[in-house]
Design an enzyme around this catalytic site. Structure first.
Site, mmCIF file in Angstrom:
data_model
loop_
_atom_site.group_PDB
_atom_site.id
_atom_site.type_symbol
_atom_site.label_atom_id
_atom_site.label_comp_id
_atom_site.label_asym_id
_atom_site.label_seq_id
_atom_site.Cartn_x
_atom_site.Cartn_y
_atom_site.Cartn_z
ATOM 1 N N ASP A 144 -1.249 6.910 -0.628
ATOM 2 C CA ASP A 144 -2.338 7.358 0.242
ATOM 3 C C ASP A 144 -2.644 8.839 0.028
ATOM 4 O OD1 ASP A 144 -2.593 4.828 1.656
ATOM 5 O OD2 ASP A 144 -0.675 5.313 2.572
ATOM 6 N N HIS A 192 7.191 6.291 3.130
ATOM 7 C CA HIS A 192 6.584 4.974 3.318
ATOM 8 C C HIS A 192 7.527 4.102 4.135
ATOM 9 C CE1 HIS A 192 4.737 1.074 2.395
ATOM 10 N NE2 HIS A 192 3.666 1.759 2.030
#
Length: 427
Positions: A363, A306
């Site tokens: 995600d 991330h």
């Protein structure tokens, strides 16, 4: 006035003294608002080192893997709360009492219907349009139907607009899906939860009653909680920028949806699923892992790591648990899900991924859950937008409450110097 000062020395020994501001948590911030009057600007493409606003809503510490909404840790909210309670916290800053929560939930529930003429707008779009294109258009069009609450300087108008957006987003999102597959729209039911109502509108048909599975209902609720807000990301900053001009709330949220549509932002879980489709089989994983480790190869593992979190994404911990609960409940046998689970195992055990801190992120898991539920990947970002709407509204309202200036970034101009114009056209 801040107690600490920072000094910048320019050519010619000119020194500029700037205040250093301290927040409740996080880095100190140098107040550069006076720089323009000194004849200089800062250069920060992507605003990665710039605080564009002051906010009390969400705090992120990417190095430590911390995400707080109004001071409450995201894992506690996802485990012990529900989406509407989190919405209340984001909008009003405090936990609701039972009475406040009941009133809030009732207000949201009673505004889930949309104007019947809006349903006709869907038919202006092609059936094969991406649902995010439809969502952008329909959301922006709300201002044409609910123009009795567009005075952004009126706190009551802002609250009414907030309720309308929060209430109607699931209805419009489900209609985007139903329209794309040619099925009739399903209207909301007041006896269902926020997440349960959305699932019913997605999967119910006039032919048979859809029974909301409580495990899937809770999973959807957690997905909404974990995507509710994430500080000053691209779409939230877009909403604030649009709002700084005094634009109406529906236009601002439509702008946020447009920004979220980008594959580098809200499209990440859809991209992760496409990656799994590219890998296609567990037997192909070693080759793709080898390619991922090769810095000269263009292939990248989507859904891992991330930009903000240099440690484990705190949302992913809860989402991973939820993912396994859903797969166990459904007993789903699917090649892509098998690929996903094997990739997860490798990422959590391979020294390369551990050293690079390339852990599966929110995600990665949310895409697996949504696929297992039977939701097509084209709808993933729509659900993200539905969840993030409350965060956008909270920031938009905070901006108006605290006072604002119209956003006007500067630039480092590298074009031509002044030059004379002589047309080469015959006259």
């Amino acid at each position: 006035m801040a107690d600490t000062k920072a000094k910048i020395t320019l050519t010619g020994d000119t020194t500029i003294e700037l205040d250093v501001l301290k927040g409740t948590l996080g880095q100190d911030v140098i107040d550069i608002r006076s720089l323009g009057s000194k004849g200089v600007f800062t250069f920060d493409p992507g605003f990665t080192s710039t605080a564009s606003c002051e906010s009390k809503i969400t705090f992120i510490d990417g190095d430590e893997g911390i995400l707080l909404h109004r001071g409450f840790p995201i894992d506690q909210l996802a485990t012990d709360s529900n989406y509407l309670e989190v919405c209340y916290i984001l909008l009003y800053g405090e936990k609701p009492t039972q009475e406040e929560y009941d009133e809030f939930r009732t207000t949201v529930t009673r505004h889930t219907m949309i104007h019947e003429q809006i349903t006709r707008l869907f038919h202006a779009f092609r059936r094969d349009s991406h649902p995010m294109a439809v969502m952008c258009g329909i959301t922006g069009a709300l201002a044409a139907f609910y123009h009795d609450s567009l005075d952004v300087n009126n706190p009551r108008h802002r609250e009414i607009a907030a309720f309308r957006l929060l209430s109607k987003m699931p209805t419009m999102a489900a209609m985007c899906y139903k329209y794309s597959i040619g099925q009739p729209f399903v209207y909301p039911r007041n006896d269902l939860s926020y997440a349960g109502n959305f699932l019913n509108m997605m999967f119910s048909t006039p032919c048979e009653t859809y029974e909301v599975n409580p495990v899937l209902e809770r999973a959807m609720d957690r997905i909404l909680i974990l995507h509710a807000d994430h500080e000053q990301n691209a779409s939230t900053s877009t909403v604030r920028t649009a709002g700084s001009s005094g634009a109406n709330p529906f236009a601002c949220i439509a702008a946020g949806i447009a920004s979220l549509w980008g594959p580098a932002h809200g499209g990440a879980n859809e991209a992760a699923l496409k990656m799994l489709e590219e890998i296609s089989s567990v037997k192909h994983i070693p080759e793709f892992v080898r390619r991922a480790k090769d810095k000269n190869d263009s292939f990248r593992l989507m859904g891992f790591g991330h930009r903000v979190y240099k440690n484990y994404d705190p949302r992913a911990t809860v989402m991973r648990e939820t993912c396994h609960e859903v797969l166990k409940e459904l007993g789903t046998k699917d090649d892509l899900l098998e690929v996903a689970m094997e990739l997860e195992h490798i990422a959590l055990n391979d020294p390369y991924f551990i050293e690079k801190k390339l852990y599966p992120n929110v995600d990665f898991y949310s895409g697996i859950i949504l696929k297992a539920m039977g939701i097509p990947s084209s709808m993933f970002t729509v659900i993200f937008a539905m969840a993030r709407t409350v965060g956008w509204i909270a920031h938009w309202n905070e901006m108006h409450t605290d006072g604002m200036k119209i956003a006007r970034p500067r630039q480092l101009y590298t074009g031509y110097d002044k030059r004379d114009f002589k047309s080469a056209l015959k006259r």
